[in-house]
Design a protein around this motif. Structure first.
Motif, short mmCIF file in Angstrom:
data_model
loop_
_atom_site.label_atom_id
_atom_site.label_comp_id
_atom_site.label_asym_id
_atom_site.label_seq_id
_atom_site.Cartn_x
_atom_site.Cartn_y
_atom_site.Cartn_z
N VAL A 167 35.81 5.71 -35.17
CA VAL A 167 34.42 5.50 -35.58
C VAL A 167 33.96 4.13 -35.10
CG1 VAL A 167 32.86 5.26 -37.54
CG2 VAL A 167 34.68 6.96 -37.61
N ILE A 168 32.74 4.06 -34.54
CA ILE A 168 32.16 2.78 -34.14
C ILE A 168 30.98 2.50 -35.07
CG2 ILE A 168 31.07 1.46 -32.29
CD1 ILE A 168 32.61 3.12 -30.29
N GLU A 169 31.11 1.41 -35.84
CA GLU A 169 30.16 1.09 -36.90
C GLU A 169 29.79 -0.39 -36.89
OE1 GLU A 169 28.29 1.99 -39.31
OE2 GLU A 169 28.65 4.12 -39.62
N ASP A 170 28.63 -0.70 -37.47
CA ASP A 170 28.20 -2.09 -37.57
C ASP A 170 27.98 -2.54 -39.00
OD1 ASP A 170 25.84 -0.45 -37.84
OD2 ASP A 170 24.68 -2.30 -37.65
N SER A 171 28.20 -1.65 -39.98
CA SER A 171 27.85 -1.98 -41.36
C SER A 171 29.06 -1.90 -42.29
CB SER A 171 26.77 -1.04 -41.88
OG SER A 171 27.29 0.27 -42.12
N THR A 172 28.95 -2.60 -43.41
CA THR A 172 29.98 -2.55 -44.45
C THR A 172 30.19 -1.12 -44.92
OG1 THR A 172 29.33 -4.76 -45.20
CG2 THR A 172 30.63 -3.41 -46.72
N ALA A 184 40.35 5.61 -37.73
CA ALA A 184 40.33 4.25 -37.20
C ALA A 184 38.87 3.83 -37.01
CB ALA A 184 41.06 4.18 -35.86
N CYS A 185 38.63 2.53 -37.10
CA CYS A 185 37.26 2.04 -37.04
C CYS A 185 37.16 0.82 -36.15
CB CYS A 185 36.77 1.70 -38.45
SG CYS A 185 35.06 1.13 -38.52
N LEU A 186 36.19 0.85 -35.26
CA LEU A 186 35.84 -0.31 -34.46
C LEU A 186 34.56 -0.89 -35.06
CD1 LEU A 186 35.66 -0.56 -30.59
CD2 LEU A 186 33.84 -1.45 -32.02
N GLY A 187 34.62 -2.15 -35.46
CA GLY A 187 33.45 -2.80 -36.03
C GLY A 187 32.70 -3.56 -34.97
N TYR A 188 31.45 -3.17 -34.75
CA TYR A 188 30.60 -3.89 -33.79
C TYR A 188 29.84 -4.96 -34.57
CZ TYR A 188 26.99 -5.07 -30.44
OH TYR A 188 26.15 -5.76 -29.60
N VAL A 189 30.14 -6.21 -34.29
CA VAL A 189 29.54 -7.33 -35.01
C VAL A 189 28.16 -7.59 -34.42
CG1 VAL A 189 29.82 -9.70 -35.77
CG2 VAL A 189 31.84 -8.27 -35.37
N ASN A 190 27.15 -7.02 -35.04
CA ASN A 190 25.78 -7.19 -34.58
C ASN A 190 25.08 -8.17 -35.52
OD1 ASN A 190 23.06 -6.95 -33.90
ND2 ASN A 190 23.22 -4.76 -33.48
N PRO A 191 24.73 -9.36 -35.03
CA PRO A 191 24.10 -10.35 -35.92
C PRO A 191 22.77 -9.87 -36.47
CG PRO A 191 23.95 -11.03 -33.61
CD PRO A 191 24.89 -9.87 -33.65
N ASN A 192 22.15 -8.91 -35.80
CA ASN A 192 20.88 -8.39 -36.27
C ASN A 192 21.02 -7.40 -37.43
OD1 ASN A 192 19.37 -9.84 -34.40
ND2 ASN A 192 19.58 -8.26 -32.83
N SER A 193 22.26 -7.05 -37.77
CA SER A 193 22.49 -6.10 -38.86
C SER A 193 22.65 -6.77 -40.22
CB SER A 193 23.73 -5.24 -38.55
OG SER A 193 23.51 -4.45 -37.41
N GLY A 194 22.42 -8.08 -40.27
CA GLY A 194 22.52 -8.78 -41.54
C GLY A 194 23.95 -9.19 -41.86
N ASN A 195 24.17 -9.57 -43.08
CA ASN A 195 25.48 -10.08 -43.51
C ASN A 195 26.39 -8.92 -43.87
OD1 ASN A 195 27.51 -11.84 -44.30
ND2 ASN A 195 26.70 -12.07 -46.37
N GLN A 196 27.07 -8.37 -42.88
CA GLN A 196 27.93 -7.20 -43.07
C GLN A 196 29.40 -7.60 -43.08
OE1 GLN A 196 26.48 -4.08 -43.68
NE2 GLN A 196 24.70 -5.44 -43.76
N ASP A 197 30.15 -7.00 -43.99
CA ASP A 197 31.59 -7.24 -44.09
C ASP A 197 32.32 -6.14 -43.32
OD1 ASP A 197 34.21 -7.71 -44.74
OD2 ASP A 197 33.97 -7.38 -46.90
N LEU A 198 32.85 -6.50 -42.15
CA LEU A 198 33.55 -5.54 -41.30
C LEU A 198 35.06 -5.74 -41.37
CD1 LEU A 198 31.25 -5.63 -38.13
CD2 LEU A 198 30.98 -4.32 -40.24
N SER A 199 35.54 -6.34 -42.45
CA SER A 199 36.96 -6.67 -42.54
C SER A 199 37.84 -5.43 -42.58
CB SER A 199 37.23 -7.54 -43.77
OG SER A 199 36.84 -6.86 -44.97
N LEU A 200 37.31 -4.28 -42.97
CA LEU A 200 38.11 -3.06 -43.01
C LEU A 200 38.31 -2.45 -41.63
CD1 LEU A 200 36.79 -1.15 -46.17
CD2 LEU A 200 38.96 -2.37 -45.91
N ALA A 201 37.50 -2.86 -40.67
CA ALA A 201 37.63 -2.30 -39.32
C ALA A 201 38.97 -2.69 -38.71
CB ALA A 201 36.49 -2.80 -38.44
#
Length: 229
Positions: A167-172, A184-201
């Motif tokens: 899964v490719i996601e940008d949100s908590t 499995a998860c790939l976290g896309y760190v998009n600064p425009n998505s706000g303060n998202q916690d992608l630590s589970l990725a």
């Protein structure tokens, strides 16, 4: 890996800044409610009906009608806004990602909490529709992310095991849903998505370029994704 599941907002379309400006505008001008930044960040990746459902419990006197009424009113205005955007804001490099995965014959599907009519509009305007073999919206499942059903239904549709999906996601909420699904998860760190916690990725990137696309392809071709990560 046998299937890549994409989110849309913040992963394909760089739309979160629009929502982050539009939600407070709509709530304040139409409903008399001023939303905090924390409230806005908390609903990134959440289906519209659940967004208004949450705020109805917080502001019951200001939101007396059923949640669906507010959803449809706001979305009528949002659809007009997105239809006028020229060009539609896409995540940098995502076109190259989709093209490369398609060239490698890696199946792709889309699982977005957004309304189907918005998904259809964005896929048509971006030209991304042909890449996706199946599309699920927030209207297709009873509960929004972080509930995993919107991802599990894609694995079932394609006839693969959850552990065979990325899964490719940008949100908590999206990352939580992916891990709850056993994927499995790939976290896309998009600064425009706000303060998202992608630590589970399992893996996080903040840009798409030739190097990160090559890394993604290498990972997808490994038999054991967790070892590859």
């Amino acid at each position: 890996m046998k299937l890549v599941i994409f989110d849309m907002d913040g992963v394909l379309v760089d739309s979160e800044p629009i929502y982050h400006h539009f939600h407070p505008y709509y709530f304040e001008t139409q409903l008399g409610i001023t939303l905090s930044q924390l409230e806005l960040d908390s609903v990134t990746g959440v289906a519209p009906r659940e967004i208004f459902g949450r705020f109805k419990t917080i502001y019951p006197d200001l939101l007396p009608e059923p949640a669906v009424v507010y959803v449809e009113r706001e979305y009528d205005l949002l659809m007009e806004k997105f239809a006028r955007l020229d060009p539609l804001p896409l995540v940098n490099g995502i076109s190259d990602v989709l093209k490369r995965l398609d060239e490698e014959n890696i199946p792709m599907v889309l699982s977005s909490s957004n309304q189907r009519r918005m998904i259809e509009l964005c896929l048509d305007r971006s030209g991304f529709r042909p890449y996706f073999q199946n599309i699920l919206s927030g209207e297709d499942v009873p509960r929004s992310k972080p509930d995993p059903e919107i991802f599990l239904r894609q694995a079932a549709f394609y006839g693969v095991k959850p552990e065979e999906c990325l899964v490719i996601e940008d949100s908590t909420n999206g990352c939580r849903a992916a891990k709850a699904a056993g994927m499995a998860c790939l976290g896309y760190v998009n600064p425009n998505s706000g303060n998202q916690d992608l630590s589970l990725a399992d893996w996080r990137i903040d840009s798409w370029n030739e190097n990160t696309i090559s890394q993604l392809l290498t990972i997808l071709k490994r038999a054991d994704l967790q070892t590859a990560l």
